[in-house]
Design a protein around this motif. Structure first.
Motif, PDB file in Angstrom:
ATOM      1  N   GLU A 160       0.814  -1.208   0.000  1.00  0.00           N
ATOM      2  CA  GLU A 160       0.000   0.000   0.000  1.00  0.00           C
ATOM      3  C   GLU A 160       0.860   1.276   0.000  1.00  0.00           C
ATOM      4  O   GLU A 160       0.356   2.374  -0.227  1.00  0.00           O
ATOM      5  N   ASN A 161       2.164   1.094   0.209  1.00  0.00           N
ATOM      6  CA  ASN A 161       3.070   2.240   0.209  1.00  0.00           C
ATOM      7  C   ASN A 161       3.954   2.258  -1.039  1.00  0.00           C
ATOM      8  O   ASN A 161       4.976   2.952  -1.074  1.00  0.00           O
ATOM      9  N   CYS A 162       3.542   1.501  -2.067  1.00  0.00           N
ATOM     10  CA  CYS A 162       4.323   1.420  -3.300  1.00  0.00           C
ATOM     11  C   CYS A 162       3.577   2.080  -4.463  1.00  0.00           C
ATOM     12  O   CYS A 162       2.359   1.909  -4.605  1.00  0.00           O
ATOM     13  N   ILE A 163       4.307   2.798  -5.276  1.00  0.00           N
ATOM     14  CA  ILE A 163       3.771   3.414  -6.488  1.00  0.00           C
ATOM     15  C   ILE A 163       4.490   2.792  -7.682  1.00  0.00           C
ATOM     16  O   ILE A 163       5.713   2.785  -7.745  1.00  0.00           O
ATOM     17  N   VAL A 164       3.710   2.260  -8.612  1.00  0.00           N
ATOM     18  CA  VAL A 164       4.263   1.597  -9.792  1.00  0.00           C
ATOM     19  C   VAL A 164       4.142   2.520 -11.002  1.00  0.00           C
ATOM     20  O   VAL A 164       3.084   3.103 -11.248  1.00  0.00           O
ATOM     21  N   PHE A 165       5.221   2.632 -11.758  1.00  0.00           N
ATOM     22  CA  PHE A 165       5.205   3.367 -13.019  1.00  0.00           C
ATOM     23  C   PHE A 165       5.105   2.347 -14.143  1.00  0.00           C
ATOM     24  O   PHE A 165       6.019   1.539 -14.337  1.00  0.00           O
ATOM     25  N   GLU A 166       3.975   2.386 -14.871  1.00  0.00           N
ATOM     26  CA  GLU A 166       3.686   1.363 -15.878  1.00  0.00           C
ATOM     27  C   GLU A 166       3.170   1.986 -17.165  1.00  0.00           C
ATOM     28  O   GLU A 166       2.465   2.996 -17.139  1.00  0.00           O
ATOM     29  N   ASP A 167       3.508   1.347 -18.281  1.00  0.00           N
ATOM     30  CA  ASP A 167       3.013   1.818 -19.577  1.00  0.00           C
ATOM     31  C   ASP A 167       2.010   0.863 -20.192  1.00  0.00           C
ATOM     32  O   ASP A 167       1.440   1.161 -21.239  1.00  0.00           O
ATOM     33  N   ALA A 168       1.784  -0.303 -19.567  1.00  0.00           N
ATOM     34  CA  ALA A 168       0.958  -1.348 -20.168  1.00  0.00           C
ATOM     35  C   ALA A 168      -0.278  -1.642 -19.337  1.00  0.00           C
ATOM     36  O   ALA A 168      -0.255  -1.543 -18.105  1.00  0.00           O
ATOM     37  N   VAL A 169      -1.342  -2.031 -20.009  1.00  0.00           N
ATOM     38  CA  VAL A 169      -2.589  -2.385 -19.329  1.00  0.00           C
ATOM     39  C   VAL A 169      -2.364  -3.564 -18.388  1.00  0.00           C
ATOM     40  O   VAL A 169      -2.840  -3.554 -17.243  1.00  0.00           O
ATOM     41  N   LEU A 170      -1.641  -4.586 -18.838  1.00  0.00           N
ATOM     42  CA  LEU A 170      -1.400  -5.744 -17.991  1.00  0.00           C
ATOM     43  C   LEU A 170      -0.560  -5.376 -16.778  1.00  0.00           C
ATOM     44  O   LEU A 170      -0.761  -5.904 -15.696  1.00  0.00           O
ATOM     45  N   ALA A 174      -1.571  -5.785 -12.894  1.00  0.00           N
ATOM     46  CA  ALA A 174      -0.683  -6.509 -11.983  1.00  0.00           C
ATOM     47  C   ALA A 174      -0.416  -5.688 -10.726  1.00  0.00           C
ATOM     48  O   ALA A 174      -0.368  -6.225  -9.614  1.00  0.00           O
ATOM     49  N   ALA A 175      -0.244  -4.384 -10.899  1.00  0.00           N
ATOM     50  CA  ALA A 175       0.003  -3.510  -9.746  1.00  0.00           C
ATOM     51  C   ALA A 175      -1.205  -3.487  -8.816  1.00  0.00           C
ATOM     52  O   ALA A 175      -1.062  -3.545  -7.592  1.00  0.00           O
ATOM     53  N   TYR A 176      -2.409  -3.405  -9.396  1.00  0.00           N
ATOM     54  CA  TYR A 176      -3.613  -3.390  -8.568  1.00  0.00           C
ATOM     55  C   TYR A 176      -3.792  -4.733  -7.851  1.00  0.00           C
ATOM     56  O   TYR A 176      -4.237  -4.782  -6.707  1.00  0.00           O
ATOM     57  N   LYS A 177      -3.445  -5.813  -8.513  1.00  0.00           N
ATOM     58  CA  LYS A 177      -3.507  -7.121  -7.858  1.00  0.00           C
ATOM     59  C   LYS A 177      -2.546  -7.187  -6.676  1.00  0.00           C
ATOM     60  O   LYS A 177      -2.805  -7.886  -5.692  1.00  0.00           O
ATOM     61  N   ALA A 178      -1.440  -6.459  -6.792  1.00  0.00           N
ATOM     62  CA  ALA A 178      -0.456  -6.432  -5.707  1.00  0.00           C
ATOM     63  C   ALA A 178      -0.835  -5.446  -4.609  1.00  0.00           C
ATOM     64  O   ALA A 178      -0.143  -5.338  -3.597  1.00  0.00           O
ATOM     65  N   GLY A 179      -1.923  -4.696  -4.824  1.00  0.00           N
ATOM     66  CA  GLY A 179      -2.363  -3.725  -3.826  1.00  0.00           C
ATOM     67  C   GLY A 179      -1.618  -2.409  -3.895  1.00  0.00           C
ATOM     68  O   GLY A 179      -1.500  -1.698  -2.887  1.00  0.00           O
ATOM     69  N   MET A 180      -1.125  -2.065  -5.090  1.00  0.00           N
ATOM     70  CA  MET A 180      -0.325  -0.854  -5.268  1.00  0.00           C
ATOM     71  C   MET A 180      -1.032   0.150  -6.173  1.00  0.00           C
ATOM     72  O   MET A 180      -1.908  -0.205  -6.949  1.00  0.00           O
ATOM     73  N   ARG A 181      -0.628   1.405  -6.070  1.00  0.00           N
ATOM     74  CA  ARG A 181      -1.159   2.450  -6.941  1.00  0.00           C
ATOM     75  C   ARG A 181      -0.224   2.674  -8.123  1.00  0.00           C
ATOM     76  O   ARG A 181       0.926   2.233  -8.098  1.00  0.00           O
ATOM     77  N   VAL A 182      -0.727   3.351  -9.148  1.00  0.00           N
ATOM     78  CA  VAL A 182      -0.021   3.405 -10.432  1.00  0.00           C
ATOM     79  C   VAL A 182       0.044   4.826 -10.980  1.00  0.00           C
ATOM     80  O   VAL A 182      -0.927   5.580 -10.904  1.00  0.00           O
ATOM     81  N   VAL A 183       1.187   5.168 -11.534  1.00  0.00           N
ATOM     82  CA  VAL A 183       1.312   6.304 -12.448  1.00  0.00           C
ATOM     83  C   VAL A 183       1.484   5.709 -13.832  1.00  0.00           C
ATOM     84  O   VAL A 183       2.417   4.918 -14.062  1.00  0.00           O
ATOM     85  N   ALA A 184       0.582   6.027 -14.743  1.00  0.00           N
ATOM     86  CA  ALA A 184       0.623   5.472 -16.094  1.00  0.00           C
ATOM     87  C   ALA A 184       1.527   6.325 -16.981  1.00  0.00           C
ATOM     88  O   ALA A 184       1.406   7.553 -16.994  1.00  0.00           O
ATOM     89  N   VAL A 185       2.406   5.670 -17.706  1.00  0.00           N
ATOM     90  CA  VAL A 185       3.276   6.345 -18.672  1.00  0.00           C
ATOM     91  C   VAL A 185       2.720   6.032 -20.063  1.00  0.00           C
ATOM     92  O   VAL A 185       2.837   4.911 -20.551  1.00  0.00           O
TER      93      VAL A 185
END
Length: 237
Positions: A160-170, A174-185
């Motif tokens: 819950e304290n992790c932010i993932v930087f991702e460019d892909a839908v999958l 995966a980040a949401y499954k891990a319980g993390m928030r996302v910044v989309a690139v």
């Protein structure tokens, strides 16, 4: 407590998706397949190449043969991208600012070790990451949560304290499954393609750790994975 930052590699650290797609397209041509590689990667980008390749054949293909095809695609990709390797605009200032501010930083990718080296060591990026997790470090790659969960564990960070930087839908799923928030690139996709990121950025130009902390206050917890989106994205897996 400052959040921990987890970066995907392809399409996030570098804008290489067009070269990945071209390599797949050349492989498909060689194999006599008519699959559109760009459309395929819009759905499945972020997965290991062998898993992507499984979806393009009508009949099952032995794992050994899939690995041969993946190696051929990797050779094509490296040849096409050899002189084009550049860090995403604004990435280095952001990483330097995040390190200076005391953020823990990890890399979580579906790529093999030699492919990770091809990018991050050539660009001298490894020094920014406390942890690097790749294809060989987990049992299941994206869209499963394992990659990001492994990074968080090695960082000593709670999901819950992790932010993932991702460019892909999958990767986002995966980040949401891990319980993390996302910044989309949005290096290869559009804003509407993502589910519920904290923000959508084209690259890192002008993006700062301070801005990231402001965004966190607007989203108290990670969204739940979108089951309908997941079904649409994974329906051939």
């Amino acid at each position: 407590m400052k959040p921990s930052l987890i970066f995907d590699m392809d399409g996030v650290l570098v804008d290489n998706t067009p070269y990945q797609a071209r390599a797949f397209q050349l492989l498909f041509r060689d194999l006599g397949l008519t699959t559109n590689a760009r459309q395929l990667l819009r759905r499945l980008n972020g997965m290991p190449a062998t898993d992507i390749l499984k979806t393009v054949f009508r009949n099952p293909v032995p794992e050994k043969k899939l690995k041969e095809y993946a190696s051929q695609r990797e050779f094509l990709y490296r040849t096409l991208y050899w002189t084009k390797r550049r860090a995403m605009p604004g990435l280095l200032p952001f990483l330097e600012a995040a390190r200076a501010a005391g953020f823990k930083i990890g890399l979580g990718t579906g790529s093999a070790p030699e492919t990770i080296t091809y990018i991050i060591d050539h660009l001298d990026l490894r020094r920014y990451f406390d942890v690097v997790v790749g294809k060989d470090d987990v049992d299941k790659g994206k869209p499963h949560a394992d990659t990001f969960t492994a990074v968080a564990t090695k960082l000593g960070a709670k999901p819950e304290n992790c932010i993932v930087f991702e460019d892909a839908v999958l990767g986002e799923q995966a980040a949401y499954k891990a319980g993390m928030r996302v910044v989309a690139v949005a290096s290869s996709l559009k804003e509407k393609d993502f589910q519920a990121p904290l923000a959508v950025i084209k690259d890192f130009t002008g993006f700062t750790p301070e801005r990231l902390l402001e965004l966190l206050e607007q989203q108290a917890q990670a969204p739940k994975p979108d089951k309908q989106r997941a079904q649409r994205q994974y329906m051939h897996l």
